[in-house]
Design an enzyme around this catalytic site. Structure first.
Site, PDB file in Angstrom:
ATOM      1  N   TYR A 151      56.135  65.532  -7.468  1.00 22.57           N
ATOM      2  CA  TYR A 151      54.879  64.870  -7.865  1.00 22.57           C
ATOM      3  C   TYR A 151      53.799  65.905  -8.225  1.00 22.57           C
ATOM      4  O   TYR A 151      53.095  65.756  -9.227  1.00 22.57           O
ATOM      5  CB  TYR A 151      54.440  63.990  -6.697  1.00 22.57           C
ATOM      6  CG  TYR A 151      53.260  63.078  -6.945  1.00 22.57           C
ATOM      7  CD1 TYR A 151      53.410  61.896  -7.669  1.00 22.57           C
ATOM      8  CD2 TYR A 151      52.013  63.373  -6.407  1.00 22.57           C
ATOM      9  CE1 TYR A 151      52.326  61.045  -7.859  1.00 22.57           C
ATOM     10  CE2 TYR A 151      50.933  62.527  -6.592  1.00 22.57           C
ATOM     11  CZ  TYR A 151      51.099  61.366  -7.315  1.00 22.57           C
ATOM     12  OH  TYR A 151      50.027  60.522  -7.504  1.00 22.57           O
ATOM     13  N   LYS A 155      52.003  66.243 -11.853  1.00 24.25           N
ATOM     14  CA  LYS A 155      50.552  66.036 -11.948  1.00 24.25           C
ATOM     15  C   LYS A 155      49.865  67.276 -12.507  1.00 24.25           C
ATOM     16  O   LYS A 155      48.838  67.183 -13.180  1.00 24.25           O
ATOM     17  CB  LYS A 155      49.979  65.637 -10.588  1.00 24.25           C
ATOM     18  CG  LYS A 155      50.412  64.224 -10.135  1.00 24.25           C
ATOM     19  CD  LYS A 155      50.138  63.177 -11.197  1.00 24.25           C
ATOM     20  CE  LYS A 155      50.211  61.750 -10.680  1.00 24.25           C
ATOM     21  NZ  LYS A 155      50.038  60.761 -11.760  1.00 24.25           N
TER      22      LYS A 155
HETATM   23  P1  NAP Z   1      50.303  51.560  -7.519  1.00 25.76           P
HETATM   24  O1  NAP Z   1      49.318  50.629  -6.894  1.00 25.76           O
HETATM   25  O2  NAP Z   1      51.651  51.684  -6.902  1.00 25.76           O
HETATM   26  O3  NAP Z   1      50.413  51.203  -9.069  1.00 25.76           O
HETATM   27  C1  NAP Z   1      51.288  51.896  -9.906  1.00 25.76           C
HETATM   28  C2  NAP Z   1      51.984  50.902 -10.813  1.00 25.76           C
HETATM   29  O4  NAP Z   1      52.845  51.632 -11.720  1.00 25.76           O
HETATM   30  C3  NAP Z   1      52.873  49.909 -10.045  1.00 25.76           C
HETATM   31  O5  NAP Z   1      52.653  48.597 -10.492  1.00 25.76           O
HETATM   32  C4  NAP Z   1      54.275  50.390 -10.395  1.00 25.76           C
HETATM   33  O6  NAP Z   1      55.240  49.350 -10.418  1.00 25.76           O
HETATM   34  C5  NAP Z   1      54.061  50.907 -11.792  1.00 25.76           C
HETATM   35  N1  NAP Z   1      55.188  51.711 -12.254  1.00 25.76           N
HETATM   36  C6  NAP Z   1      56.038  52.494 -11.537  1.00 25.76           C
HETATM   37  N2  NAP Z   1      56.980  53.019 -12.333  1.00 25.76           N
HETATM   38  C7  NAP Z   1      56.740  52.554 -13.586  1.00 25.76           C
HETATM   39  C8  NAP Z   1      57.368  52.718 -14.842  1.00 25.76           C
HETATM   40  N3  NAP Z   1      58.459  53.490 -15.001  1.00 25.76           N
HETATM   41  N4  NAP Z   1      56.842  52.081 -15.927  1.00 25.76           N
HETATM   42  C9  NAP Z   1      55.759  51.310 -15.795  1.00 25.76           C
HETATM   43  N5  NAP Z   1      55.113  51.104 -14.643  1.00 25.76           N
HETATM   44  C10 NAP Z   1      55.603  51.718 -13.541  1.00 25.76           C
HETATM   45  O7  NAP Z   1      49.731  53.057  -7.547  1.00 25.76           O
HETATM   46  P2  NAP Z   1      48.262  53.634  -7.803  1.00 25.76           P
HETATM   47  O8  NAP Z   1      47.864  54.285  -6.538  1.00 25.76           O
HETATM   48  O9  NAP Z   1      47.377  52.639  -8.447  1.00 25.76           O
HETATM   49  O10 NAP Z   1      48.636  54.790  -8.833  1.00 25.76           O
HETATM   50  C11 NAP Z   1      48.193  54.787 -10.190  1.00 25.76           C
HETATM   51  C12 NAP Z   1      48.237  56.224 -10.707  1.00 25.76           C
HETATM   52  O11 NAP Z   1      47.316  57.015  -9.961  1.00 25.76           O
HETATM   53  C13 NAP Z   1      49.598  56.900 -10.548  1.00 25.76           C
HETATM   54  O12 NAP Z   1      49.839  57.736 -11.650  1.00 25.76           O
HETATM   55  C14 NAP Z   1      49.424  57.737  -9.309  1.00 25.76           C
HETATM   56  O13 NAP Z   1      50.297  58.827  -9.287  1.00 25.76           O
HETATM   57  C15 NAP Z   1      47.976  58.147  -9.460  1.00 25.76           C
HETATM   58  N6  NAP Z   1      47.324  58.581  -8.228  1.00 25.76           N
HETATM   59  C16 NAP Z   1      47.196  57.747  -7.160  1.00 25.76           C
HETATM   60  C17 NAP Z   1      46.568  58.196  -6.003  1.00 25.76           C
HETATM   61  C18 NAP Z   1      46.387  57.343  -4.784  1.00 25.76           C
HETATM   62  O14 NAP Z   1      45.945  57.866  -3.741  1.00 25.76           O
HETATM   63  N7  NAP Z   1      46.687  56.060  -4.816  1.00 25.76           N
HETATM   64  C19 NAP Z   1      46.078  59.505  -5.960  1.00 25.76           C
HETATM   65  C20 NAP Z   1      46.224  60.328  -7.067  1.00 25.76           C
HETATM   66  C21 NAP Z   1      46.846  59.850  -8.204  1.00 25.76           C
HETATM   67  P3  NAP Z   1      56.095  49.077  -9.058  1.00 25.76           P
HETATM   68  O15 NAP Z   1      55.097  48.741  -8.003  1.00 25.76           O
HETATM   69  O16 NAP Z   1      56.984  47.950  -9.465  1.00 25.76           O
HETATM   70  O17 NAP Z   1      56.823  50.366  -8.785  1.00 25.76           O
END
Ligand code: NAP
Length: 250
Positions: A151, A155
């Site tokens: 990851y 990133k």
């Molecule tokens: P989330 O609530 O899990 O939402 C991510 C969404 O992406 C989920 O609906 C997931 O579907 C979907 N997804 C996974 N694989 C996919 C694919 N191959 N094609 C299309 N959609 C896909 O996560 P989030 O926290 O909002 O994360 C959003 C972004 O922010 C991500 O890039 C994550 O790495 C980044 N981020 C998050 C955090 C944090 O603390 N939350 C921090 C830094 C960066 P499923 O649920 O069905 O897998």
């Protein structure tokens, strides 16, 4: 300017869903995409219920055919594409000696290849019109994080991709930036707590103590920054990585 059209990946949950709702509230028509149709449809329905315009599309961002299909469908429906926000993501954390090829490959395919495919498909509809806003999603993990070799690598890669696309697409009036969130309260961080067997509330409390602003983030904290980067008020900002982490490093 006529009402813009935005496509948001990972728009069914978390940061993507919040961003889709915020962009719609600011007047954009939004194609909400996610791996499964149901969560995407949930976000699109909420946008429509609030008086906005949205459609839902199932799209696996790691598959070229899905990506081209989703971008094509957004353009067919709304006639143009102005904004891409790439939020689709997942984690497969493990210490290096336990990390499998599958853990590595799915994280690279989803985040890095997914951002590449989405940006490539979207720019095709932006270059000719000399207008576009692209926001990719990095993370504070890009700075290094135990158990996240896969990851952290993607990133950090997204930061290089962002700067390079800003250089290549800038002459065509397209801004490319990235947000780098810290700890945000979403299904992703909840799943991490479950996986390592830690109570989520305790995990948030612990994280908040380490964050200068003494709280974890909410999806809207990131969504508002993304919406700003997509706005014409930010039209001279490109190739930047904006940390949204309650402090300089989260
Ligand atoms: P989330 O609530 O899990 O939402 C991510 C969404 O992406 C989920 O609906 C997931 O579907 C979907 N997804 C996974 N694989 C996919 C694919 N191959 N094609 C299309 N959609 C896909 O996560 P989030 O926290 O909002 O994360 C959003 C972004 O922010 C991500 O890039 C994550 O790495 C980044 N981020 C998050 C955090 C944090 O603390 N939350 C921090 C830094 C960066 P499923 O649920 O069905 O897998």
């Amino acid at each position: 300017m006529a009402q813009r059209v935005a496509i948001v990946t990972g728009g069914g949950r978390g940061i993507g869903a919040a961003t889709a709702r915020i962009l719609a509230a600011r007047g954009d028509r939004v194609a909400v995409t996610d791996l499964d149709l149901a969560p995407a449809e949930e976000t699109a329905a909420a946008i429509r219920a609030a008086g906005g315009e949205a459609i839902a599309i199932a799209c696996d961002v790691s598959r070229r055919a899905d990506v081209e299909g989703a971008v094509g469908r957004a353009v067919e429906t709304y006639g143009q594409l102005d904004v891409l926000v790439a939020c689709a993501g997942l984690t497969r954390d493990n210490l290096l000696h336990k990390m499998t090829d599958e853990d590595w490959d799915i994280v690279v395919a989803t985040h890095l290849k997914g951002s590449f495919l989405m940006a490539q498909a979207a720019q095709g509809h932006m270059v000719g019109r000399r207008y576009g806003k692209i926001v990719l999603t990095s993370s504070t993990s890009a700075l290094g994080n135990r158990g996240q070799a896969n990851y952290a690598a993607v990133k950090a890669g997204i930061q290089g991709l962002t700067r390079t696309l800003a250089i290549e697409l800038g002459p065509f009036g397209i801004n490319v930036n990235a947000v780098a969130p810290g700890f945000i309260e979403t299904r992703m961080t909840r799943a991490t707590a479950e996986r390592i067997g830690v109570d989520y509330e305790a995990m948030k409390e612990h994280a908040a103590k380490e964050i200068p602003l003494r709280r974890v983030g909410q999806p809207e904290d990131v969504g508002h920054v993304i919406a700003f980067l997509c706005s014409d008020e930010a039209s001279f900002v490109s190739g930047q990585i904006i940390y949204v982490a309650g402090g300089p490093r989260g």
